[in-house]
Write an enzyme that holds these catalytic residues in place. Structure first.
Site, PDB file in Angstrom:
ATOM      1  N   THR A  14      36.746  46.748   2.104  1.00  0.00           N
ATOM      2  CA  THR A  14      35.785  47.571   3.253  1.00  0.00           C
ATOM      3  C   THR A  14      34.701  47.734   3.289  1.00  0.00           C
ATOM      4  OG1 THR A  14      37.737  48.302   3.987  1.00  0.00           O
ATOM      5  CG2 THR A  14      36.207  49.326   4.885  1.00  0.00           C
ATOM      6  N   SER A  59      40.341  44.193  -1.931  1.00  0.00           N
ATOM      7  CA  SER A  59      40.890  44.702  -3.363  1.00  0.00           C
ATOM      8  C   SER A  59      42.045  44.327  -3.940  1.00  0.00           C
ATOM      9  CB  SER A  59      40.445  46.360  -3.649  1.00  0.00           C
ATOM     10  OG  SER A  59      41.659  46.890  -2.930  1.00  0.00           O
ATOM     11  N   THR A  91      39.032  50.167  -1.859  1.00  0.00           N
ATOM     12  CA  THR A  91      39.253  51.677  -2.239  1.00  0.00           C
ATOM     13  C   THR A  91      40.792  51.377  -2.404  1.00  0.00           C
ATOM     14  OG1 THR A  91      39.807  51.958   0.188  1.00  0.00           O
ATOM     15  CG2 THR A  91      37.537  52.970  -1.325  1.00  0.00           C
ATOM     16  N   ASP A  92      41.424  50.089  -2.142  1.00  0.00           N
ATOM     17  CA  ASP A  92      42.942  50.129  -2.601  1.00  0.00           C
ATOM     18  C   ASP A  92      43.686  50.009  -3.757  1.00  0.00           C
ATOM     19  OD1 ASP A  92      43.219  50.177   0.627  1.00  0.00           O
ATOM     20  OD2 ASP A  92      43.841  48.694   0.784  1.00  0.00           O
TER      21      ASP A  92
END
Ligand code: ASP
Length: 335
Positions: A14, A59, A91-92
């Site tokens: 993101t 990710s 971030t995932d």
């Protein structure tokens, strides 16, 4: 006085995402590492940046070989004189990449991972702030000898305990039980605990290109071992079970665990998101005591995804003896 050099490697996510739609929807990773760095006000005053785009992926599509290549790049950046290294990504899976890097990061220099919850075009984008915190963290002498750190929302976390605990909030990361180890306040990076870390694993030559198969299976109410039974032990190098509570499964699933544990390393972790696996509390079929008696190994304080990465990293060296799995989880699965 010249500013220290920080290498910034971008992997996507993101933080690097933009939208071509009028309403800003359907964002996808597009930005290069140098665009990310250019968007941070005041970065030049903190460090002189060497930016490199390593991947431009969401990710969920990162994998272990990509992270191992990022590790090799980070090492070469330090060898070329960087004071610290920052990796940006989605971030995932950030909690996983950071821990995989941490298992093998054998340098004193800080390696800091960050990302963002809002895209670069969103109002109040958090990417530039997080990247600035990460770079401040990377140039700070007190960040040395701490392994891999995660800088997010002004907090600094250790890679082995941090998890993404919110799908949308800008304060999406938490280190359950132990908390963050530092904060960035008014441009100063402050740690609440002394430096120190568990030594890195040794990476044997050529192992970067290996990719052992270590699946993670979560149990659920009424689980009779159907999924575990469908897994052929000769297709995998080990397996992690995200168990109930302190690492429990049903009596029927315990039989499947025992069957697999005779062939490959089986590790059980807690699916609760906080707290360790038990050792000596419960004695029913499927309890921690029963699973250990059947050959499985408790993950201790490591979350299921981190336990899976530790087992994956051990399997890089070839078939792993149960005693080695026990010894490594004993050392790395506790604070
Ligand atoms: N939601 C994710 C992020 O915050 C997307 C990804 O992980 O790539 O970056």
């Amino acid at each position: 006085m010249s500013t220290p050099t920080v290498a910034i490697g971008a992997l996507g996510g993101t933080i690097a995402s933009t939208s071509s739609a009028d309403d800003g929807s359907e964002i996808v990773p597009t930005l290069s590492a140098s665009s990310l760095a250019a968007a941070v006000p005041g970065l030049d005053a903190v460090a002189s940046v060497r930016a490199e785009t390593l991947a431009t992926l969401p990710s969920p599509s990162l994998d272990e070989p990509t992270i191992m290549r990022a590790l090799a790049w980070a090492r070469s950046a330090v060898e070329a004189g960087a004071t610290g290294v920052v990796l940006t990504q989605g971030t995932d899976t950030l909690e996983e990449s950071a821990y995989l890097l941490d298992l093998f990061w054998d340098r004193q220099e800080p390696l800091v991972v960050t990302g963002a919850m809002r895209s670069s075009q969103a109002a109040g984008a958090d990417g530039p702030a997080n990247l600035l915190t990460a770079v401040r963290c990377a140039v700070e002498t007190a960040s040395r000898e701490r392994g891999v750190l995660v800088a997010f929302d002004d907090e600094i976390h250790q890679a082995r305990w941090v998890s993404k605990t919110d799908s949308m909030s800008t304060s999406a990361f938490r280190s359950a039980v132990f908390g963050p180890i530092g904060r960035c306040v008014e441009a100063e990076v402050v740690y609440g605990v002394p430096a120190g870390r568990v030594p890195a694993l040794r990476l044997s030559r050529g192992a970067e290109s290996e990719d052992p198969r270590v699946p993670l299976v979560a149990t659920y109410l009424g689980d009779d071992g159907y999924v575990l039974d469908a897994i052929r032990s000769d297709d995998i190098d080990g397996i992690v079970i995200a168990g109930f509570g302190a690492g429990h499964v049903s009596a029927r699933m315990a039989e499947a665990v025992g069957r697999l544990a005779r062939q490959v390393p089986v590790v059980f972790a807690s699916r609760t998101g906080s707290g360790p696996t038990g050792r000596a509390m419960y004695g029913y079929p499927g309890s921690e005591i029963d699973l250990v008696a059947r050959g499985a190994v408790g993950a201790g304080w490591l979350s299921p995804v981190k336990a899976r990465l530790l087992l994956w990293a051990l399997a890089l060296r070839g078939p792993v003896a149960r005693a080695d799995v026990v010894a490594e989880f004993e050392v790395r699965g506790r604070p």
